[in-house]
Scaffold this motif. Sequence first.
Motif, mmCIF file in Angstrom:
data_model
loop_
_atom_site.group_PDB
_atom_site.id
_atom_site.type_symbol
_atom_site.label_atom_id
_atom_site.label_comp_id
_atom_site.label_asym_id
_atom_site.label_seq_id
_atom_site.Cartn_x
_atom_site.Cartn_y
_atom_site.Cartn_z
ATOM 1 N N SER A 12 55.298 -11.970 19.110
ATOM 2 C CA SER A 12 56.441 -12.243 20.171
ATOM 3 C C SER A 12 56.068 -11.901 21.521
ATOM 4 N N GLY A 13 55.211 -10.718 21.531
ATOM 5 C CA GLY A 13 54.705 -10.487 22.789
ATOM 6 C C GLY A 13 53.642 -9.343 22.520
ATOM 7 N N GLN A 14 53.481 -8.781 24.102
ATOM 8 C CA GLN A 14 52.313 -7.611 23.886
ATOM 9 C C GLN A 14 53.035 -6.586 24.824
ATOM 10 N N LEU A 15 52.767 -5.018 23.983
ATOM 11 C CA LEU A 15 53.483 -4.063 24.551
ATOM 12 C C LEU A 15 52.381 -3.020 24.903
ATOM 13 N N THR A 16 52.518 -2.529 26.173
ATOM 14 C CA THR A 16 51.579 -1.467 26.640
ATOM 15 C C THR A 16 52.352 -0.342 27.220
ATOM 16 N N ALA A 17 51.985 0.941 26.516
ATOM 17 C CA ALA A 17 52.629 2.069 26.938
ATOM 18 C C ALA A 17 51.821 3.128 27.460
ATOM 19 N N THR A 18 52.213 3.839 28.500
ATOM 20 C CA THR A 18 51.472 4.974 29.245
ATOM 21 C C THR A 18 52.299 6.176 29.235
ATOM 22 N N LEU A 19 51.799 7.356 28.826
ATOM 23 C CA LEU A 19 52.350 8.637 28.833
ATOM 24 C C LEU A 19 51.695 9.305 30.281
ATOM 25 N N ILE A 20 52.989 9.534 31.040
ATOM 26 C CA ILE A 20 52.266 10.428 32.353
ATOM 27 C C ILE A 20 53.142 11.761 32.244
ATOM 28 N N ALA A 21 52.281 12.708 31.728
ATOM 29 C CA ALA A 21 52.739 13.825 31.852
ATOM 30 C C ALA A 21 52.511 14.730 33.437
ATOM 31 N N PRO A 22 53.202 15.710 33.637
ATOM 32 C CA PRO A 22 53.084 16.381 34.853
ATOM 33 C C PRO A 22 51.640 17.242 35.067
ATOM 34 N N ALA A 23 51.316 17.274 36.245
ATOM 35 C CA ALA A 23 49.938 18.044 36.421
ATOM 36 C C ALA A 23 49.965 19.547 35.861
ATOM 37 N N TYR A 24 51.230 20.073 35.890
ATOM 38 C CA TYR A 24 51.188 21.328 35.197
ATOM 39 C C TYR A 24 52.591 21.499 34.488
ATOM 40 N N PHE A 25 52.593 22.361 33.406
ATOM 41 C CA PHE A 25 53.914 22.702 32.766
ATOM 42 C C PHE A 25 54.237 24.310 32.928
ATOM 43 N N ASN A 26 55.342 24.705 33.712
ATOM 44 C CA ASN A 26 55.198 25.839 34.340
ATOM 45 C C ASN A 26 56.063 26.949 33.232
ATOM 46 N N LEU A 27 55.531 28.054 33.246
ATOM 47 C CA LEU A 27 56.188 29.029 32.447
ATOM 48 C C LEU A 27 56.668 30.102 33.566
ATOM 49 N N PRO A 28 58.043 30.424 33.352
ATOM 50 C CA PRO A 28 58.581 31.236 34.302
ATOM 51 C C PRO A 28 57.929 32.772 34.191
ATOM 52 N N ILE A 29 57.832 33.661 35.077
ATOM 53 C CA ILE A 29 57.399 34.967 34.910
ATOM 54 C C ILE A 29 58.496 35.828 35.558
ATOM 55 N N ASN A 30 58.205 37.151 35.582
ATOM 56 C CA ASN A 30 59.150 38.295 36.144
ATOM 57 C C ASN A 30 60.612 38.502 35.224
ATOM 58 N N GLY A 31 60.042 38.167 34.025
ATOM 59 C CA GLY A 31 61.487 38.598 33.063
ATOM 60 C C GLY A 31 62.572 37.837 33.140
ATOM 61 N N SER A 32 62.488 36.774 33.604
ATOM 62 C CA SER A 32 63.671 35.860 33.836
ATOM 63 C C SER A 32 64.037 35.271 32.424
ATOM 64 N N ASP A 33 65.224 34.805 32.249
ATOM 65 C CA ASP A 33 65.541 34.312 30.852
ATOM 66 C C ASP A 33 65.235 32.718 30.684
ATOM 67 N N GLU A 34 64.534 32.194 31.798
ATOM 68 C CA GLU A 34 64.179 30.765 31.768
ATOM 69 C C GLU A 34 63.099 30.604 30.591
ATOM 70 N N TYR A 35 63.319 29.329 30.257
ATOM 71 C CA TYR A 35 62.042 28.827 29.489
ATOM 72 C C TYR A 35 61.386 27.731 29.916
ATOM 73 N N MET A 36 60.265 27.164 29.474
ATOM 74 C CA MET A 36 59.503 25.931 30.261
ATOM 75 C C MET A 36 60.375 24.878 29.838
ATOM 76 N N ARG A 37 60.671 24.177 30.955
ATOM 77 C CA ARG A 37 61.337 22.941 30.976
ATOM 78 C C ARG A 37 60.572 21.924 31.976
ATOM 79 N N GLU A 38 60.122 20.762 31.345
ATOM 80 C CA GLU A 38 59.528 19.906 32.140
ATOM 81 C C GLU A 38 60.040 18.373 31.652
ATOM 82 N N THR A 39 59.741 17.440 32.498
ATOM 83 C CA THR A 39 59.981 16.123 32.127
ATOM 84 C C THR A 39 58.725 15.133 32.214
ATOM 85 N N THR A 40 58.447 14.626 31.046
ATOM 86 C CA THR A 40 57.391 13.685 31.237
ATOM 87 C C THR A 40 57.926 12.273 31.167
ATOM 88 N N ARG A 41 56.778 11.332 31.524
ATOM 89 C CA ARG A 41 57.292 9.856 31.801
ATOM 90 C C ARG A 41 56.508 9.027 30.634
#
Length: 175
Positions: A12-41
């Motif tokens: 019924s058709g042709q599907l093409t998929a592309t995964l676009i990740a950010p250039a960097y995934f950032n880890l927080p530093i300096n003892g913060s309670d944050e975690y690695m959060r990024e969004t890919t497309r």
Amino acid sequence: MDIRKGRLKPISGQLTATLIAPAYFNLPINGSDEYMRETTRIDLRYEKHELSEHLPRIESLRGRIIATTLFTKSFYHDLPTQQKHFSDDIIVTFFHSVASLQWTSEKPNCFLVTLLLPIKCSDQLIIPTFHSCLMSRVYALEVRLKLHGAPSLKLIAPMQIQFKEDEPVLPSYTG
């Protein structure tokens, strides 16, 4: 990839998929309670045949982050090989449900949709990507997309993980 309404039905058709990740995934530093959060497309492009009426629907969207450590004992004589100098760990798995896709028409028989895929690493010890003369640590993002009428689609993108310093805060001298 070919999309069918059933196993023995015509394409019924042709599907093409592309995964676009950010250039960097950032880890927080300096003892913060944050975690690695990024969004890919994930960009999907569907070219349907004239007989087809329906656009593809997603059954499931799964993914994982794979950490690979490459190591050797000597500088020049012992190159890493798959059999003896690799260590793979799955450090994060995730599952997202997608109720419906909002396809937009690019041409009469061509449709596009973009999926934003949030990734959060909270309960694992993650170290940044590094390379040295005897050891390296690299990461890959693997996403499996299952659509109605199609086999599973596996997309893999390399991940570069780095430390992100907190924004410096200047002291206030106003009274």
